[in-house]
Motif scaffolding. Structure first.
Motif, PDB file in Angstrom:
ATOM      1  N   ASP C 127       0.872  -1.187   0.000  1.00  0.00           N
ATOM      2  CA  ASP C 127       0.000   0.000   0.000  1.00  0.00           C
ATOM      3  C   ASP C 127       0.906   1.232   0.000  1.00  0.00           C
ATOM      4  N   CYS C 128       0.677   2.088  -1.010  1.00  0.00           N
ATOM      5  CA  CYS C 128       1.475   3.334  -1.069  1.00  0.00           C
ATOM      6  C   CYS C 128       0.539   4.509  -0.840  1.00  0.00           C
ATOM      7  N   PHE C 129       0.953   5.452   0.006  1.00  0.00           N
ATOM      8  CA  PHE C 129       0.020   6.511   0.427  1.00  0.00           C
ATOM      9  C   PHE C 129       0.808   7.765   0.826  1.00  0.00           C
ATOM     10  N   ASP C 130       0.070   8.824   1.172  1.00  0.00           N
ATOM     11  CA  ASP C 130       0.647  10.100   1.632  1.00  0.00           C
ATOM     12  C   ASP C 130       1.717  10.627   0.669  1.00  0.00           C
ATOM     13  N   PRO C 131       1.360  10.860  -0.588  1.00  0.00           N
ATOM     14  CA  PRO C 131       2.345  11.386  -1.552  1.00  0.00           C
ATOM     15  C   PRO C 131       2.508  12.910  -1.379  1.00  0.00           C
ATOM     16  N   VAL C 132       3.679  13.439  -1.780  1.00  0.00           N
ATOM     17  CA  VAL C 132       3.893  14.908  -1.770  1.00  0.00           C
ATOM     18  C   VAL C 132       4.858  15.236  -2.897  1.00  0.00           C
ATOM     19  N   PHE C 133       4.700  16.413  -3.488  1.00  0.00           N
ATOM     20  CA  PHE C 133       5.574  16.814  -4.619  1.00  0.00           C
ATOM     21  C   PHE C 133       6.916  17.286  -4.076  1.00  0.00           C
ATOM     22  N   LEU C 134       7.974  16.882  -4.753  1.00  0.00           N
ATOM     23  CA  LEU C 134       9.330  17.378  -4.432  1.00  0.00           C
ATOM     24  C   LEU C 134       9.628  18.588  -5.315  1.00  0.00           C
ATOM     25  N   PRO C 135      10.542  19.465  -4.910  1.00  0.00           N
ATOM     26  CA  PRO C 135      10.806  20.679  -5.707  1.00  0.00           C
ATOM     27  C   PRO C 135      11.318  20.363  -7.106  1.00  0.00           C
ATOM     28  N   SER C 142       4.848   7.163   0.970  1.00  0.00           N
ATOM     29  CA  SER C 142       5.155   6.054   1.882  1.00  0.00           C
ATOM     30  C   SER C 142       4.613   4.768   1.273  1.00  0.00           C
ATOM     31  N   CYS C 143       5.346   3.660   1.526  1.00  0.00           N
ATOM     32  CA  CYS C 143       4.844   2.319   1.152  1.00  0.00           C
ATOM     33  C   CYS C 143       5.047   1.422   2.358  1.00  0.00           C
ATOM     34  N   THR C 144       4.075   0.527   2.531  1.00  0.00           N
ATOM     35  CA  THR C 144       4.096  -0.309   3.744  1.00  0.00           C
ATOM     36  C   THR C 144       5.116  -1.431   3.620  1.00  0.00           C
ATOM     37  N   TRP C 145       5.467  -2.001   4.765  1.00  0.00           N
ATOM     38  CA  TRP C 145       6.220  -3.260   4.790  1.00  0.00           C
ATOM     39  C   TRP C 145       5.699  -4.083   5.962  1.00  0.00           C
ATOM     40  N   GLN C 146       5.820  -5.389   5.847  1.00  0.00           N
ATOM     41  CA  GLN C 146       5.379  -6.270   6.947  1.00  0.00           C
ATOM     42  C   GLN C 146       6.529  -7.206   7.310  1.00  0.00           C
ATOM     43  N   ASP C 147       6.578  -7.558   8.570  1.00  0.00           N
ATOM     44  CA  ASP C 147       7.596  -8.540   8.999  1.00  0.00           C
ATOM     45  C   ASP C 147       7.039  -9.209  10.244  1.00  0.00           C
ATOM     46  N   GLU C 148       7.054 -10.530  10.195  1.00  0.00           N
ATOM     47  CA  GLU C 148       6.421 -11.259  11.293  1.00  0.00           C
ATOM     48  C   GLU C 148       6.998 -10.814  12.629  1.00  0.00           C
ATOM     49  N   ARG C 149       8.318 -10.764  12.698  1.00  0.00           N
ATOM     50  CA  ARG C 149       8.957 -10.491  14.015  1.00  0.00           C
ATOM     51  C   ARG C 149       8.925  -8.996  14.316  1.00  0.00           C
ATOM     52  N   LEU C 150       9.195  -8.204  13.277  1.00  0.00           N
ATOM     53  CA  LEU C 150       9.414  -6.774  13.553  1.00  0.00           C
ATOM     54  C   LEU C 150       8.096  -6.017  13.575  1.00  0.00           C
ATOM     55  N   GLY C 151       7.103  -6.521  12.892  1.00  0.00           N
ATOM     56  CA  GLY C 151       5.823  -5.784  12.890  1.00  0.00           C
ATOM     57  C   GLY C 151       5.562  -5.154  11.533  1.00  0.00           C
ATOM     58  N   ASN C 152       4.667  -4.183  11.514  1.00  0.00           N
ATOM     59  CA  ASN C 152       4.316  -3.511  10.246  1.00  0.00           C
ATOM     60  C   ASN C 152       4.746  -2.058  10.326  1.00  0.00           C
ATOM     61  N   GLY C 153       5.253  -1.586   9.189  1.00  0.00           N
ATOM     62  CA  GLY C 153       5.656  -0.164   9.162  1.00  0.00           C
ATOM     63  C   GLY C 153       5.549   0.357   7.744  1.00  0.00           C
ATOM     64  N   SER C 154       6.077   1.552   7.559  1.00  0.00           N
ATOM     65  CA  SER C 154       6.064   2.086   6.184  1.00  0.00           C
ATOM     66  C   SER C 154       7.360   2.851   5.950  1.00  0.00           C
ATOM     67  N   HIS C 172      14.868   2.871   8.466  1.00  0.00           N
ATOM     68  CA  HIS C 172      14.794   2.464   9.884  1.00  0.00           C
ATOM     69  C   HIS C 172      13.471   1.719  10.073  1.00  0.00           C
ATOM     70  N   LEU C 173      13.314   1.086  11.208  1.00  0.00           N
ATOM     71  CA  LEU C 173      12.123   0.228  11.417  1.00  0.00           C
ATOM     72  C   LEU C 173      11.048   1.118  12.019  1.00  0.00           C
ATOM     73  N   HIS C 174      10.545   1.990  11.161  1.00  0.00           N
ATOM     74  CA  HIS C 174       9.561   2.993  11.590  1.00  0.00           C
ATOM     75  C   HIS C 174       8.370   2.952  10.644  1.00  0.00           C
ATOM     76  N   THR C 175       7.320   3.628  11.106  1.00  0.00           N
ATOM     77  CA  THR C 175       6.234   3.978  10.178  1.00  0.00           C
ATOM     78  C   THR C 175       6.416   5.449   9.838  1.00  0.00           C
ATOM     79  N   ASP C 176       6.831   5.690   8.568  1.00  0.00           N
ATOM     80  CA  ASP C 176       7.022   7.095   8.139  1.00  0.00           C
ATOM     81  C   ASP C 176       5.853   7.458   7.232  1.00  0.00           C
ATOM     82  N   HIS C 177       5.181   8.547   7.563  1.00  0.00           N
ATOM     83  CA  HIS C 177       3.991   8.897   6.767  1.00  0.00           C
ATOM     84  C   HIS C 177       3.743  10.399   6.875  1.00  0.00           C
TER      85      HIS C 177
END
Lengths: 674, 406, 479
Positions: C127-135, C142-154, C172-177
């Motif tokens: 899932d890709c979301f929260d887009p913004v234009f660059l100069p 942001s695009c999501t990622w899943q990992d059984e041990r680490l959890g879900n983030g983007s 990094h193992l974060h949810t960036d959005h």
């Protein structure tokens, strides 16, 4: 000739024109790419639109020619107001016009210039007698002070001083005038009754600002450059404290890890002295700009009672206020105003808060204050935007108005110190402030083109010259250190940088500069044209201190020249051409513009060959060598030339080496050797 | 047989006449050309710098050099050693600088101020621990310090270092320094320097650039826009700051260690110090004292004058009195009267000997100078500080020489 | 003959020119574009980060605030769901996150506001979301990622406007959005650590090439950021935060770009009502999506600096949120250059201690620096006398750094997740991640020695691989 023949010829001509045009166009693109981007990685090089938009042959081949034909049409009569003084009756403002070589007197009731008095070259500062009859102007490039009779508007007398007179101040009885000589690093004490310099005192390195304490008992001179320190030691810059009674230096105090102090002022009660400071991070690897990793700026505070010294930051975590120049205190001692000549701002400080912070520092409640980017919030009350390059300021005697010299817009801003609003502008000239080369000068002195405004070209190249420091810029920290070089009279000495990689100033200030130095958006093509035009064609050397224009060589200089051009050693051995000084350092620029291995690389350098630097006015450019290891010219041959790789010198006697140094000191601008 | 003798006698006569003519001729001849071989006027284009010839008129007019003030007698000697705070008892030099005393020892610079000693060593920035010479510039108050390894300018607490690597200093062993406003004059083992404090330029005087026979310079002083350089084995050079030209004073007797004709010129070429005061140039040598009033020379030896020893390390001069640091006591001389201060072996007392022509008066004093081997001294108002090879001594004027005594 | 021909030619040329410019007209100024869901769909509405991915049947609409009723237009007709609209710098393009069919993944779409035609930009199994234009006319999202041990983030990505040159920029193992652009050219994102798990979100700033990523603003205690943070022309940054104790109470907070930590100000506290999102306008007012109480639907209001609000568009049957307005952009973010190079697959980092830390700790005898990867300590080395260190690390390796004393007790750190891009160089002054100290001007002792090369343990591959299209598990070895 039939219609068809004419058509055929037209066709052939068209095709030829097209091919030439196409061929020419491509060649010009490659030429442009070679001269501006050079062999850079793909992702930067293929920014084609920018290249096409920037393609102005005119800008390269006209304005940037030092003595190009078109230069004569460029706007010239700028005033560039630099420093100010105000008459004690608050009726007249005195303005030094740095680039118009004149002192202006402005009637403050009508904001009109009532007289423009020609003085010496490059006037720096002005001091006015209490009765307003006499004004003293330092002519930085004429090594003299002009004594101006204010009423009849003439500069009758001039008094000889040391080299590069800058700040000046009258003692309280107006019997002695103290002048800070920037280029000879000393202070002329002028006996005004005799009208002659009575003595000279040793100052810090490149003294600029000077002022007298409210009680008239001591004169403080601040300097721009660090004293010459051990290699890779932090810079430390001197404040010279002179006893106005004995007229002798009583004390030399130093601000550590700081330099480029330009002005000094006192609290009315005389317990504190204030100066402006730049805190360079030249010993720290330049891996980033964020969090002040390259440069920060501070207010220097000296407690004249306890002798303690403080450096209070003027920046904020994400915004920097570059190149503080002047500091002025209101007569009630409550507010301080600082002109940020790089950031184009005036900072307003609450001095009571400054005193609170100082006390907390003394009590150990605040540690590492000088590097704390949050601290300025405690004492900065307002930031007032100004025009380009605010420099000298002066407070009206009643403290209600602050006059600000906007050097690169030819205006004087008048600030109301109660409302902290700019009330009005006094225009000093009608010259076009947006002309290309003037814009280039503005860009050079502005920090807006660096990430978070952290520094301008001026910050490392004050007065278009150099700061005497060595920075750690290369990819790997601690390697390939680079000693800041002068920007004076660079035309004709390309390529640039110690490794000679930058083919033109375009390339030096273009894409790579923004990528590795300013770390923000590159200059737009128009701005780059303006900046390169200014650097190449407008920056000059002050006159050589050791040999004036047209003067003959002294005996020692002549013997030095023979040594410089000798082809045999003292005992008659032939010197190989490559080892003769004149081979790599031929006039007029005294550089062959090639790279050589002269045995000066260290194990921390990844290459052994360095570009031959030009030697015009080399005496201004200590320390020497690519990494600034040699503090004086003598050391190049007494310490760093064991194997005679940097010219054959080990057979020289000490007096011969001294003659060689005398000759090197005398090498002036390239124009004298053409 | 007779003719052989006559021929032989004739030959002797001619030879003697030649020698006498030579001797007589040489004293009036251009000194710097008469030399033993390696004449200093070498071919490196220096000729134009030497102009003056030394005209030694031996007029006997006694210029009135008797100073108006009477000759001071010093006493109440107070001795300072390591027990009092000095870093070492080997005291090379001393300088009175307004409210403080600057003492150069072989273990650092000691400064006495408000009865408090402060010691400065290389850790504080001193060029080398062995301080040989000190002078203070009247205008700026900057202190110039010559050491065994470089020169310091000590200004308002900050030491700046000059040496033969980072500047035009001729050599790191700096025997004497004389600060004179714009110019600082420096005597080193490899020539002398003039350092221009205004422009940071160095002039070097050595055997290549001046008529200096030997570059080993022990003494230097400057006065009335001239500098006087005592070059060991090369006599004294006078350098005119305006014209950039030299005058050279050499011993007319050359290397004969005897003076054939008294007062015929500089007493000896192995000079150790120079002092200029009130128009008089005093020259100390290892073989006696020289004095020159611009017209004529006087030479003094110990056997026929009040000079206590011909081995003189240094000379100073103030108010027409010369102060001589000899290896056998401190001597003062005003042109007519000598006063010698010395220790008495095995006794705490000291002796003061006043000599004028034939008359001699010896006084025993309660206090004595700390040692008879004197390196240097400095005088101001009625105080004298004496640097000796064992300790520093302070003396004050306790009286004056008057007719009654002599 | 000559004259008439030219006149005709000019006329034709003018007609074509005017026609073209007409065609080129984007939506008229002052039009507001926002997301709309029907009143009954609550799921995902008030969530941030990845909760918003549960939004169903959301539509992007535009309307003219002067004639709100009549002018409402649905821009994303044939989308099962669409949200998070952002305008290009010239207001001619709209980028948003949408899904054509209900069980598609959210992908990034680009709509030409003239012909309202949308083209799909991203096409991958996430899932890709929260887009913004660059100069530089590219986009970040942001695009999501899943990992059984680490959890879900983007993870944050950048790409050209046509989706080419896809680059992951956070490792990094974060949810960036909820990314927006700062005036200085950096991307400003809301970031929450997934592993080891925390519920604190902060504002992260990084350069569009993935370098110099770091904490930009610590959300004040007691608050949880629930919207994008947007910078105004006066370098003020506004965002919506909800009260951590009472999730229903929200507020508009503001801090200054120049001095984030000395300048917190609450612009408006909603008491009972709920603010969802905001957009600062050039005139200094804020467009906010707000509802008085939980039973209402979110409407669009205008909030002034004093905290007074007036309604702009309310419709009982729809929630309106994520408003953006078509007006001249107050500033063009700086186009930051990149010094990254494929010639180096590593980065270097220099750390210098602050003078006060040196004073507190006295000596670092026996102390060690530990560099921890996802799967444990990767490397450790002794601390130098001035506390500085200089390391080289393979590119894009998530790591956390801490200092332990002689008894292996952690005395400093661990830091949050850091990484170095290919050819990146960066520096740290002391352990305070807000980096509020400039370094002392001394040669760090560490650079007088060769760098410490960190031997890297392999860590799970969380970012999109070049060849990855179909939905597939992220390839990695668990232990």
């Amino acid at each position: 000739m039939k219609m068809s023949n004419r058509l055929i010829i037209l066709l052939i001509l068209g095709v030829l024109l097209f091919l030439m045009g196409y061929r020419g166009y491509n060649w010009s693109l490659d030429h442009y790419e070679y001269m501006t981007i050079g062999q850079v990685t793909g992702d930067i090089a293929n920014d084609r639109e920018a290249k096409i938009a920037a393609l102005k042959c005119m800008s390269c081949h006209t304005y940037t020619q030092r003595d190009g034909f078109f230069l004569q049409f460029a706007e010239k009569d700028y005033t560039s107001p630099y420093n100010l003084a105000v008459s004690s009756d608050n009726r007249r403002l005195f303005v030094t016009g740095q680039e118009s070589n004149a002192l202006y007197i402005v009637d403050l009731a009508s904001d009109r210039i009532i007289s423009k008095i020609p003085v010496g070259d490059y006037p720096h500062s002005v001091a006015v007698s209490r009765d307003g009859q006499k004004a003293y102007v330092t002519n930085q490039w004429s090594n003299s002070v002009s004594v101006v009779d204010v009423d009849n508007g003439t500069a009758g007398k001039t008094i000889k001083t040391g080299g590069g007179p800058a700040g000046l101040v009258l003692d309280h009885d107006e019997e002695f005038l103290y002048v800070a000589n920037t280029y000879t690093s000393d202070i002329s004490v002028i006996d005004l009754n005799q009208g002659v310099e009575s003595k000279r005192l040793r100052a810090g390195n490149y003294p600029t600002g000077i002022n007298i304490s409210p009680d008239g008992r001591q004169v403080l001179a601040v300097s721009q450059r660090s004293v010459l320190v051990e290699y890779r030691d932090p810079p430390k810059t001197e404040i010279t404290v002179i006893d106005a009674g004995t007229r002798r230096v009583r004390q030399r105090i130093h601000f550590e890890e700081a330099h480029i102090m330009e002005k000094v002022d006192f609290s009315p009660s005389g317990d504190l002295a204030f100066t402006t400071l730049v805190r360079p991070k030249n010993l720290v690897p330049a891996v980033q700009v964020e969090s002040g990793w390259m440069m920060t700026f501070a207010l220097g505070v000296i407690s004249l009672e306890t002798g303690s010294m403080y450096q209070l930051p003027l920046d904020e975590p994400n915004m920097f206020y570059a190149d503080p120049f002047d500091v002025r205190i209101t007569p009630d001692g409550k507010q301080a105003f600082i002109s940020h000549s790089g950031g184009d701002y005036i900072s307003v400080l609450d001095i009571d808060k400054v005193r609170e912070v100082i006390q907390q520092i003394d009590e150990g409640l605040i540690l590492n204050a000088e590097n704390d980017l949050m601290l300025s919030e405690a004492y900065i009350t307002k930031r007032i935007p100004t025009g380009s390059n605010p420099k000298g300021m002066v407070m009206s005697p009643d403290g209600n108005r602050l006059y600000i010299a906007e050097r690169l817009t030819d205006r004087i801003g008048v600030l109301n110190t109660q409302t902290l609003e700019l009330e009005r502008m006094i225009t000093m000239s009608s010259a076009d402030q947006q002309a290309l080369l003037r814009r280039g000068q503005q860009l050079f002195n502005n920090s807006g083109r660096t990430f978070q405004n952290q520094y301008s070209c001026y910050s490392c190249h004050p007065n278009d010259h150099e700061d005497g420091l060595t920075y750690d810029m290369d990819f790997y920290p601690g390697e390939d250190l680079s000693n800041v070089q002068t920007l004076r009279e660079l035309a004709g000495t390309s390529p640039f940088k110690w490794n000679g990689n930058n083919v033109s100033i375009y390339m030096q200030c273009g894409m790579r500069f923004s990528t590795f130095v300013t770390r923000t958006e590159a200059f737009s093509p128009e701005d780059l044209n303006a900046l390169v035009g200014y650097i190449t064609s407008q920056i000059q050397h002050p006159p050589n201190l050791y040999r004036g224009p047209g003067e003959e060589l002294t005996e020692a200089q002549r013997r030095g020249k023979e040594l410089f051009e000798r082809t045999r050693t003292n005992d008659g051995r032939m010197i190989a051409e490559i080892d003769q000084c004149i081979t790599c350092h031929p006039p007029p620029h005294f550089t062959d513009r090639l790279k050589h291995d002269v045995g000066t690389a260290t194990d921390r350098d990844n290459h052994t060959e360095f570009l031959t630097p030009h030697l015009n006015n080399i005496y201004e450019s200590a320390p020497y060598l690519h990494d600034g290891r040699a503090n004086t010219l003598e050391e190049l041959w007494t310490i760093y030339n064991d194997d005679d790789l940097h010219g054959v010198a080990n057979d020289m006697t000490k007096d011969q080496l001294n003659d060689l140094i005398e000759y090197l000191l005398s090498i002036g601008s390239a124009e004298y050797y053409k | 047989m007779k003719t052989n003798i006559q021929k032989f006698a004739l030959r002797i006569l001619i030879l003697a006449a030649a020698i006498i003519a030579l001797l007589f001729f040489s004293s009036g001849f251009v000194i710097n050309i008469f030399d033993d071989g390696d004449s200093s006027t070498t071919e490196t284009g220096l000729a134009e710098e030497i102009t003056a010839t030394v005209e030694l008129e031996n007029d006997s007019v006694e210029s009135d050099e008797n100073a108006s003030q009477p000759m001071p007698i010093y006493g109440n000697w107070q001795v300072f050693t390591t027990e009092d705070g000095l870093p070492s008892n080997k005291v090379n030099t001393v300088k009175i600088d307004e409210g403080r005393i600057l003492v150069g020892t072989d273990r650092g610079l000691a400064v006495l101020e408000n009865n408090q000693w402060t010691i400065y060593t290389p850790e504080d920035g001193l060029a080398h621990r062995n301080v040989l010479s000190i002078d203070v510039d009247e205008d700026s108050g900057d202190v110039w310090i010559g050491t065994m390894d470089g020169l310091n300018r000590w200004s308002a607490g900050v030491f700046e270092r000059f040496d033969q690597f980072n500047s035009g200093l001729a050599n790191n062993v700096v025997y004497e320094v004389s600060a004179d406003g714009r110019y600082t004059w420096i005597a080193t083992t490899a020539g002398a320097n003039r350092y221009d404090t205004y422009t940071n330029q160095w002039k070097i005087f050595n055997e290549e650039t001046s008529p200096m026979h030997e570059p080993w310079c022990y003494g230097i002083t400057s006065a009335e826009n001239k500098a006087y350089i005592a070059a060991w084995g090369g006599g004294v050079l006078e350098y005119n700051n305006d014209t950039g030209t030299f005058r050279v004073y050499r011993d007319p007797d050359g290397h004969f260690n005897l003076t054939l004709f008294p007062d015929d010129g500089l007493i000896h070429d192995i000079t150790t110090g120079v002092a200029f005061d009130n128009g008089t140039l005093w020259v100390s040598t290892y073989f006696g004292l020289g004095r020159y009033n611009g017209q004529r020379w006087w030479g003094y030896l110990d056997h026929d004058t009040g000079l206590t020893s011909t081995f003189i390390n240094a000379v100073k001069a103030k108010n027409s009195v010369a102060y001589l640091a000899t290896d056998y006591g401190l001597n003062t001389f005003d042109g007519t009267t000598w006063v010698t201060y010395n220790t008495i072996d095995g006794s705490k007392n000291g002796e003061t000997i006043i000599t004028n022509g034939e008359n001699e008066e010896k006084l025993i004093t309660d206090s004595a100078i700390s040692h008879r081997f004197i390196w240097n001294m400095d005088v101001q108002d009625d105080v004298i500080w004496v640097a000796t090879s064992y300790g520093l001594t302070r003396g004050v004027v306790v009286g004056y020489v008057d007719e009654t005594i002599l | 003959m000559y004259k008439k021909g030219t006149v005709i030619f000019i006329l034709i040329f003018a007609a074509v020119y005017i026609g073209m410019s007409l065609l080129n007209r984007s939506l008229p100024d002052e039009h507001i574009i926002m997301t709309r869901v029907s009143a009954d769909s609550e799921s995902g509405l008030m969530g941030t980060g990845m909760e918003k991915l549960e939004l169903q049947n959301a539509q992007i609409v535009s309307f003219d605030p002067k004639k709100p009723e009549s002018s409402l237009k649905i821009l994303t007709k044939n989308f099962a769901s669409a949200m998070s609209p952002e305008l290009s710098l010239d207001n001619r393009q709209l980028v948003f996150s949408g899904k054509k069919d209900i069980d598609d993944n959210w992908q990034i779409w680009m709509m030409n506001l003239n012909n309202l035609r949308a083209t799909q930009i991203t096409d991958n199994g996430r899932d890709c979301f929260d887009p913004v234009f660059l100069p530089d006319d590219g986009i970040a999202f942001s695009c999501t990622w899943q990992d059984e041990r680490l959890g879900n983030g983007s993870t944050l990505y950048t790409a050209n406007a046509d989706g080419s040159d896809l680059n992951a920029v956070t490792f990094h193992l974060h949810t960036d959005h909820s990314s927006t652009m700062l005036h200085d050219g950096r991307i400003l994102s809301v970031s929450q650590k997934v592993y080891p798990e925390t519920d604190i979100s902060n504002l992260l700033a990084l350069r569009p090439d993935g370098t110099k990523s770091g904490l930009f603003y610590d959300i004040p205690d007691g608050y949880q950021i629930i919207s994008k943070a947007r910078e105004t022309i006066e370098n003020k940054i506004f965002f919506v935060a909800k009260n951590q104790q009472n999730g229903l109470s929200t507020a508009v907070l503001q801090f200054s770009y120049n001095n984030p930590y000395n300048s917190k100000r609450t612009v408006y506290s909603s008491g009972g009502g709920q603010i969802h999102s905001l957009y600062p306008m050039n005139d200094g007012n804020l467009l906010i999506s707000y509802r008085e109480n939980v039973s209402d639907t979110h409407g669009i209001y205008m909030l002034n600096q004093q905290g007074e609000s007036e309604p702009v568009h309310i419709d009982g049957s729809y929630h309106f949120f994520e408003p953006v307005i078509i007006e001249e952009k107050p500033f063009i973010p700086r186009k930051l250059p990149s010094a990254l190079t494929d010639a180096r697959n590593f980065g270097i980092m220099v750390f210098v201690e602050t003078p006060q830390a040196l004073a507190e700790t006295g000596s670092f005898e026996g102390h060690k620096i530990q560099v921890m990867g996802v799967n444990g300590i990767m490397d450790e080395f002794p601390v130098l006398q001035d506390g500085s260190f200089y390391i080289r690390v393979d590119e894009k390796t998530p790591m956390r750094i801490q200092r332990v004393n002689q008894d292996d007790e952690v005395v400093k750190g661990p830091t949050s997740w850091l990484w170095l891009m290919n050819g990146e160089r960066r520096g740290f002054t002391g352990w305070d991640e807000r980096q509020l100290n400039s370094p002392a001007n001394r040669v760090p002792e560490a650079i007088n020695h060769p760098y410490v090369e960190i031997s890297v343990l392999d860590s799970p591959v969380l970012v999109i691989q070049n060849d990855e299209h179909a939905l597939s598990e992220a390839g990695y070895e668990n232990e």
